[in-house]
Write an enzyme that holds these catalytic residues in place. Structure first.
Site, PDB file in Angstrom:
ATOM      1  N   MET A 289       5.682  -2.080 -16.678  1.00 45.72           N
ATOM      2  CA  MET A 289       7.128  -2.178 -16.912  1.00 45.72           C
ATOM      3  C   MET A 289       7.922  -2.084 -15.609  1.00 45.72           C
ATOM      4  O   MET A 289       9.037  -1.541 -15.590  1.00 45.72           O
ATOM      5  CB  MET A 289       7.574  -1.056 -17.860  1.00 45.72           C
ATOM      6  CG  MET A 289       6.742  -0.956 -19.133  1.00 45.72           C
ATOM      7  SD  MET A 289       7.073   0.590 -20.006  1.00 45.72           S
ATOM      8  CE  MET A 289       5.691   0.628 -21.156  1.00 45.72           C
ATOM      9  N   SER A 290       7.338  -2.570 -14.513  1.00 53.59           N
ATOM     10  CA  SER A 290       8.020  -2.412 -13.214  1.00 53.59           C
ATOM     11  C   SER A 290       7.601  -3.515 -12.251  1.00 53.59           C
ATOM     12  O   SER A 290       7.105  -4.562 -12.656  1.00 53.59           O
ATOM     13  CB  SER A 290       7.652  -1.048 -12.613  1.00 53.59           C
ATOM     14  OG  SER A 290       6.287  -1.036 -12.216  1.00 53.59           O
TER      15      SER A 290
ATOM     16  N   ASN B 275      -5.365   2.166 -18.645  1.00 54.80           N
ATOM     17  CA  ASN B 275      -5.757   2.069 -20.063  1.00 54.80           C
ATOM     18  C   ASN B 275      -6.042   0.616 -20.393  1.00 54.80           C
ATOM     19  O   ASN B 275      -5.602  -0.285 -19.681  1.00 54.80           O
ATOM     20  CB  ASN B 275      -4.610   2.571 -20.959  1.00 54.80           C
ATOM     21  CG  ASN B 275      -3.306   1.818 -20.723  1.00 54.80           C
ATOM     22  OD1 ASN B 275      -2.630   2.027 -19.714  1.00 54.80           O
ATOM     23  ND2 ASN B 275      -2.978   0.914 -21.616  1.00 54.80           N
TER      24      ASN B 275
ATOM     25  N   HIS C 128       7.371  10.748 -11.647  1.00 51.51           N
ATOM     26  CA  HIS C 128       8.144  10.102 -10.570  1.00 51.51           C
ATOM     27  C   HIS C 128       9.068  11.167  -9.983  1.00 51.51           C
ATOM     28  O   HIS C 128      10.145  11.442 -10.519  1.00 51.51           O
ATOM     29  CB  HIS C 128       8.960   8.925 -11.112  1.00 51.51           C
ATOM     30  CG  HIS C 128       8.110   7.762 -11.555  1.00 51.51           C
ATOM     31  ND1 HIS C 128       7.904   6.647 -10.778  1.00 51.51           N
ATOM     32  CD2 HIS C 128       7.381   7.572 -12.675  1.00 51.51           C
ATOM     33  CE1 HIS C 128       7.090   5.809 -11.405  1.00 51.51           C
ATOM     34  NE2 HIS C 128       6.774   6.351 -12.573  1.00 51.51           N
TER      35      HIS C 128
ATOM     36  N   HIS D  37      13.130   2.166 -13.208  1.00 51.02           N
ATOM     37  CA  HIS D  37      12.727   1.159 -14.187  1.00 51.02           C
ATOM     38  C   HIS D  37      13.948   0.678 -14.961  1.00 51.02           C
ATOM     39  O   HIS D  37      14.872   1.459 -15.215  1.00 51.02           O
ATOM     40  CB  HIS D  37      11.718   1.746 -15.186  1.00 51.02           C
ATOM     41  CG  HIS D  37      10.511   2.374 -14.554  1.00 51.02           C
ATOM     42  ND1 HIS D  37      10.511   3.674 -14.091  1.00 51.02           N
ATOM     43  CD2 HIS D  37       9.275   1.890 -14.309  1.00 51.02           C
ATOM     44  CE1 HIS D  37       9.315   3.959 -13.582  1.00 51.02           C
ATOM     45  NE2 HIS D  37       8.556   2.896 -13.700  1.00 51.02           N
TER      46      HIS D  37
ATOM     47  N   TYR E  57      14.071   0.140 -18.075  1.00 50.33           N
ATOM     48  CA  TYR E  57      14.197   0.822 -19.373  1.00 50.33           C
ATOM     49  C   TYR E  57      14.885   2.177 -19.260  1.00 50.33           C
ATOM     50  O   TYR E  57      15.269   2.767 -20.268  1.00 50.33           O
ATOM     51  CB  TYR E  57      12.828   0.984 -20.055  1.00 50.33           C
ATOM     52  CG  TYR E  57      11.832   1.854 -19.318  1.00 50.33           C
ATOM     53  CD1 TYR E  57      11.958   3.243 -19.273  1.00 50.33           C
ATOM     54  CD2 TYR E  57      10.757   1.287 -18.646  1.00 50.33           C
ATOM     55  CE1 TYR E  57      11.057   4.035 -18.586  1.00 50.33           C
ATOM     56  CE2 TYR E  57       9.836   2.068 -17.959  1.00 50.33           C
ATOM     57  CZ  TYR E  57       9.998   3.444 -17.931  1.00 50.33           C
ATOM     58  OH  TYR E  57       9.113   4.226 -17.238  1.00 50.33           O
ATOM     59  N   GLU E  58      15.051   2.689 -18.008  1.00 47.59           N
ATOM     60  CA  GLU E  58      15.783   3.955 -17.848  1.00 47.59           C
ATOM     61  C   GLU E  58      17.291   3.731 -18.025  1.00 47.59           C
ATOM     62  O   GLU E  58      18.069   4.686 -18.008  1.00 47.59           O
ATOM     63  CB  GLU E  58      15.510   4.545 -16.458  1.00 47.59           C
ATOM     64  CG  GLU E  58      14.079   5.014 -16.269  1.00 47.59           C
ATOM     65  CD  GLU E  58      13.793   5.438 -14.835  1.00 47.59           C
ATOM     66  OE1 GLU E  58      14.174   6.557 -14.464  1.00 47.59           O
ATOM     67  OE2 GLU E  58      13.199   4.630 -14.089  1.00 47.59           O
TER      68      GLU E  58
ATOM     69  N   SER F 237       3.565   5.270 -11.391  1.00 44.90           N
ATOM     70  CA  SER F 237       3.394   6.449 -12.234  1.00 44.90           C
ATOM     71  C   SER F 237       2.111   7.171 -11.871  1.00 44.90           C
ATOM     72  O   SER F 237       1.028   6.574 -11.855  1.00 44.90           O
ATOM     73  CB  SER F 237       3.314   6.046 -13.710  1.00 44.90           C
ATOM     74  OG  SER F 237       4.570   5.658 -14.172  1.00 44.90           O
TER      75      SER F 237
ATOM     76  N   ALA G 294       1.010   1.772 -12.307  1.00 44.96           N
ATOM     77  CA  ALA G 294       0.027   2.022 -13.357  1.00 44.96           C
ATOM     78  C   ALA G 294       0.178   0.880 -14.355  1.00 44.96           C
ATOM     79  O   ALA G 294       1.303   0.477 -14.661  1.00 44.96           O
ATOM     80  CB  ALA G 294       0.326   3.360 -14.031  1.00 44.96           C
TER      81      ALA G 294
ATOM     82  N   HIS H  85       1.732   8.110 -22.199  1.00 44.00           N
ATOM     83  CA  HIS H  85       2.095   8.261 -20.780  1.00 44.00           C
ATOM     84  C   HIS H  85       1.276   9.358 -20.098  1.00 44.00           C
ATOM     85  O   HIS H  85       0.924   9.236 -18.930  1.00 44.00           O
ATOM     86  CB  HIS H  85       3.600   8.523 -20.667  1.00 44.00           C
ATOM     87  CG  HIS H  85       4.117   8.520 -19.254  1.00 44.00           C
ATOM     88  ND1 HIS H  85       3.959   7.430 -18.405  1.00 44.00           N
ATOM     89  CD2 HIS H  85       4.775   9.457 -18.525  1.00 44.00           C
ATOM     90  CE1 HIS H  85       4.501   7.705 -17.220  1.00 44.00           C
ATOM     91  NE2 HIS H  85       5.006   8.932 -17.272  1.00 44.00           N
TER      92      HIS H  85
END
Ligand SMILES: O=P(O)(O)O[C@H]1O[C@H](CO)[C@@H](O)[C@H]1O
Length: 298
Positions: A223-224, A247, A68, A90, A92-93, A37, A120, A261
């Site tokens: 998440m990846s 973060n 992306h 990902h 979650y997509e 990201s 990220a 995000h």
């Protein structure tokens, strides 16, 4: 899990995509880069580019996440031929894990030897601040631990064994080289090794989840990445990974900050130059065994 098994791709499907790409570009990549990201600018360093929108590549999934771009870029970098994914997929997509990792096997069929994964991530380790870069030493694949694994389903022996080892999946030589390069570039104070954990997302962590991950020894969370690395290791690719810390994960009920995000993408922009320098030097100095570079017949 059963619905993801029915989505397993055949060897022919990976081959068809690889054949199509080889018919469209003369580049024969040795190194593949997956941009996290806000890190899509990594592709800008490639010379003599051929680029393809994911929507034009047969069999390729589509990116749906902001930051992306959804483009596959081939090109030269410091004498090496590279292919760069500007945009990853990902879980979650709504993609199956086979789909999120589809490009990795296509890269293998294109002749790629080394995969560089970037992402990220939020930090749990007190020593990692936003803007720092963590070289991934190892990962905890939380979805994988409960059976959400891209290698589930019939094993394709042409790619690798049924039970692949994952110890040592982040190449030690490349990790040492990256630390060395960081010293030379004067950015060693920003860099350290650590453990990345993949969670399913798309929500960021609760405070209780953050505390749990911290106690388990996780340094950064995202998440990846883990499924891509599992598939790459299965088919014998050498892997290097880095997390840009965007973060701090909130671990205290007294803390009123929260992650979003846009903030994640902003840190990517701020650190783009350093990440680009590191990856460029790493590619320049890594040794490659195959001479896969260009096909004059195309
Ligand atoms: O892992 P990458 O693709 O870098 O993206 C990270 O950033 C997004 C959250 O801001 C999530 O997708 C997380 O995984």
């Amino acid at each position: 899990i059963s619905s993801s098994l029915s989505l397993v791709r055949s060897h022919d499907e990976y081959q068809k995509t690889a054949d199509w790409l080889m018919s469209q570009t003369r580049h024969r990549p040795q190194v593949a880069i997956i941009c996290g990201s806000g890190l899509g600018m990594l592709a800008d360093t490639l010379k003599c580019q051929d680029s393809f929108a994911y929507s034009d590549i047969p069999g390729f999934p589509q990116s749906t996440v902001q930051g992306h771009a959804g483009r596959l870029v081939f090109g030269e970098l410091k004498g090496k031929t590279c292919v760069c994914m500007q945009g990853r997929f990902h879980m979650y997509e709504g993609h199956s894990l086979c789909k999120t990792t589809f490009p990795v096997r296509v890269f293998k069929l294109l002749g790629v030897e080394t995969l560089i994964v970037t992402n990220a991530a939020g930090s749990l380790a007190d020593s990692l601040q936003p803007g720092d870069i963590m070289i991934i030493k190892d990962h905890v694949n939380f979805p994988g631990l409960v059976g959400l694994n891209p290698l589930s389903g019939p094993n394709d022996d042409k790619f690798g064994p049924r039970f692949p080892a994952m110890s040592g999946c982040y190449d030690k030589g490349l990790r040492c080289l990256a630390l060395d390069i960081a010293k030379q570039l004067g950015v060693a104070s920003l860099m350290q090794e650590g453990v990345y954990a993949m969670v399913g997302g798309p929500n960021f962590e609760t405070i209780a989840e953050a505390r749990l991950l911290h106690r388990l020894g996780v340094d950064a969370v995202g998440m990846s990445t883990a499924p891509e690395v599992v598939v790459a290791t299965h088919c014998g690719l050498r892997v290097f990974g880095l997390s840009l810390i965007t973060n701090k994960v909130v671990k205290s009920y007294e803390d009123s900050e929260s992650v979003n995000h846009e903030g994640v993408l902003e840190v990517g922009r701020l650190r783009s130059h350093t990440v680009q320098q590191l990856v460029t030097e790493l590619i320049s100095r890594m040794e490659i065994n195959n001479n896969n570079t260009i096909n004059t017949a195309v």
